[in-house]
Design a protein around this motif. Structure first.
Motif, PDB file in Angstrom:
ATOM      1  N   ARG A   1       0.124   6.440  -4.263  1.00 21.23           N
ATOM      2  CA  ARG A   1      -0.219   7.807  -3.872  1.00 21.23           C
ATOM      3  C   ARG A   1      -1.570   8.226  -4.472  1.00 21.23           C
ATOM      4  O   ARG A   1      -2.174   9.188  -4.035  1.00 21.23           O
TER       5      ARG A   1
ATOM      6  N   HIS B   1     -13.283   9.442  -1.453  1.00 20.55           N
ATOM      7  CA  HIS B   1     -12.413  10.300  -2.263  1.00 20.55           C
ATOM      8  C   HIS B   1     -12.342   9.801  -3.715  1.00 20.55           C
ATOM      9  O   HIS B   1     -11.308   9.934  -4.370  1.00 20.55           O
TER      10      HIS B   1
ATOM     11  N   GLU C   1      -1.407  17.673   3.095  1.00 19.31           N
ATOM     12  CA  GLU C   1      -1.507  16.710   4.205  1.00 19.31           C
ATOM     13  C   GLU C   1      -0.169  16.601   4.934  1.00 19.31           C
ATOM     14  O   GLU C   1      -0.098  16.534   6.152  1.00 19.31           O
TER      15      GLU C   1
ATOM     16  N   HIS D   1     -16.165   4.653  -1.402  1.00 24.05           N
ATOM     17  CA  HIS D   1     -14.898   5.395  -1.371  1.00 24.05           C
ATOM     18  C   HIS D   1     -15.208   6.890  -1.383  1.00 24.05           C
ATOM     19  O   HIS D   1     -15.667   7.431  -2.383  1.00 24.05           O
TER      20      HIS D   1
ATOM     21  N   PRO E   1       0.793  -1.231   0.000  1.00 24.46           N
ATOM     22  CA  PRO E   1       0.000   0.000   0.000  1.00 24.46           C
ATOM     23  C   PRO E   1       0.827   1.285   0.000  1.00 24.46           C
ATOM     24  O   PRO E   1       0.363   2.311  -0.510  1.00 24.46           O
ATOM     25  N   THR E   2       2.039   1.246   0.560  1.00 25.85           N
ATOM     26  CA  THR E   2       2.854   2.461   0.614  1.00 25.85           C
ATOM     27  C   THR E   2       3.335   2.913  -0.759  1.00 25.85           C
ATOM     28  O   THR E   2       3.789   4.044  -0.922  1.00 25.85           O
TER      29      THR E   2
ATOM     30  N   GLU F   1     -11.279  -2.050  -1.255  1.00 23.91           N
ATOM     31  CA  GLU F   1     -11.262  -1.384   0.055  1.00 23.91           C
ATOM     32  C   GLU F   1      -9.851  -0.919   0.413  1.00 23.91           C
ATOM     33  O   GLU F   1      -9.677   0.054   1.137  1.00 23.91           O
TER      34      GLU F   1
ATOM     35  N   LYS G   1      -8.934   2.836  -0.158  1.00 26.53           N
ATOM     36  CA  LYS G   1      -9.723   3.873   0.520  1.00 26.53           C
ATOM     37  C   LYS G   1      -8.901   5.054   1.004  1.00 26.53           C
ATOM     38  O   LYS G   1      -9.416   6.165   1.142  1.00 26.53           O
ATOM     39  N   SER G   2      -7.637   4.821   1.297  1.00 26.41           N
ATOM     40  CA  SER G   2      -6.813   5.881   1.882  1.00 26.41           C
ATOM     41  C   SER G   2      -6.191   6.809   0.845  1.00 26.41           C
ATOM     42  O   SER G   2      -5.514   7.769   1.206  1.00 26.41           O
ATOM     43  N   ILE G   3      -6.392   6.532  -0.433  1.00 30.05           N
ATOM     44  CA  ILE G   3      -5.789   7.362  -1.478  1.00 30.05           C
ATOM     45  C   ILE G   3      -6.870   7.877  -2.425  1.00 30.05           C
ATOM     46  O   ILE G   3      -7.941   7.276  -2.551  1.00 30.05           O
TER      47      ILE G   3
END
Length: 300
Positions: A127, A258, A295, A256, A123-124, A226, A229-231
């Motif tokens: 972006r 975003h 951010e 989602h 996941p890292t 899922e 979701k963080s990007i």
């Protein structure tokens, strides 16, 4: 550098020779972009987009790999290795060799599945993501159509004839494509070799589709989605697509917060990166980068 890109050759974990187009500056403060093609396609599909991103107002590096058995990457003697897990590993090998630690990803069809898999295992790296006519639910109608032509296309005598073959096959999905556009797509489907046109992919690729039972419901990939979701995510859907349903896009938006969705008129599976669509992706890349910068400054 020829035609705006460098040739990048990398050894896969099993020794197979992989190829990628490497655009733009090797060192840049701008976030790199990685473009992943569809099942039987290759890096040529992203050429115009890659030029725009690598030579635009914020020049950035753009990596466009060819999966094993496609484009300029070597063919695998075992067709069973033409699967998402192996292609995911190959993609990681290319990015490691290129020194890419994180990027914004653009994935067409198969490429979008690999992006979702990356979200689960690395996941890292992600972006932001552009999913081009693909989502967690794949419509069997589209797979049936794709299964009907991979490895079974007629042998054209010229790129003009090749374009006519593709037009005859997909005119209902892309009714406004010109002969010039069909010929450009054809150059990603066939290449010249010894005075003849041959496929740019291993015809054994069709065996991977033969192994899928299209009479039973295909598994959904919501757990992988899922992981994005963080990007920021943008989904592109061809208005005439038979692989990504409008209802799936609506559910993606609900799941989602975003996610932005763009419907591309007069296009099917999958929309071509040209004209206004290039600008849409450029804007997404810039806004994703700016959001990440905000951010980062707030967390200090």
């Amino acid at each position: 550098m020829n035609d705006g890109y460098r040739d990048l050759f990398v050894s896969a974990s099993d020794g197979l020779r992989l190829y990628a187009r490497d655009y733009g500056p090797l060192v840049s403060s701008a976030t790199p972009v990685v473009c992943l093609p569809g099942l039987s396609r290759n890096s040529i599909d992203f050429h115009d987009l890659a030029l725009a991103l690598s030579q635009g107002q914020m020049p950035r590096r753009v990596i466009c790999p060819d999966y094993r058995g496609r484009g300029r990457s070597e063919w695998d003697q075992d067709w069973r290795n033409y699967d998402v897990r192996m292609e995911l590993n190959d993609t990681l090998q290319v990015l490691t060799a290129a020194g890419i630690e994180n990027a914004i990803f653009v994935g067409t069809s198969r490429g979008g599945l690999i992006i979702m898999a990356l979200g689960a295992v690395r996941p890292t790296l992600l972006r932001g993501a552009v999913l081009n006519d693909v989502g967690p639910v794949i419509d069997a109608k589209g797979l049936i159509r794709i299964k009907g032509y991979i490895g079974q296309l007629p042998k054209p005598r010229s790129f003009h004839e090749a374009g006519q073959i593709l037009k005859l096959m997909s005119d209902a999905q892309f009714p406004r494509n010109s002969q010039e556009q069909w010929e450009r797509i054809a150059r990603g489907t066939w290449r010249e070799q010894d005075g003849q046109l041959v496929p740019t992919y291993d015809p054994a690729l069709m065996k991977t589709l033969d192994a899928i039972d299209l009479e039973t419901p295909l598994p959904t990939l919501w757990p992988f989605f899922e992981g994005l979701k963080s990007i920021p995510v943008m989904v592109l859907r061809g208005a005439n697509s038979d692989l990504l349903a409008a209802t799936t896009v609506e559910e993606m938006k609900q799941r989602h917060s975003h996610l932005s969705a763009v419907t591309v008129p007069d296009q099917g599976h999958a929309p071509e990166f040209e004209g206004p669509l290039i600008s849409i992706v450029e804007d997404f890349v810039l806004s994703t980068e700016q959001a990440a910068a905000r951010e980062s400054s707030m967390s200090r």
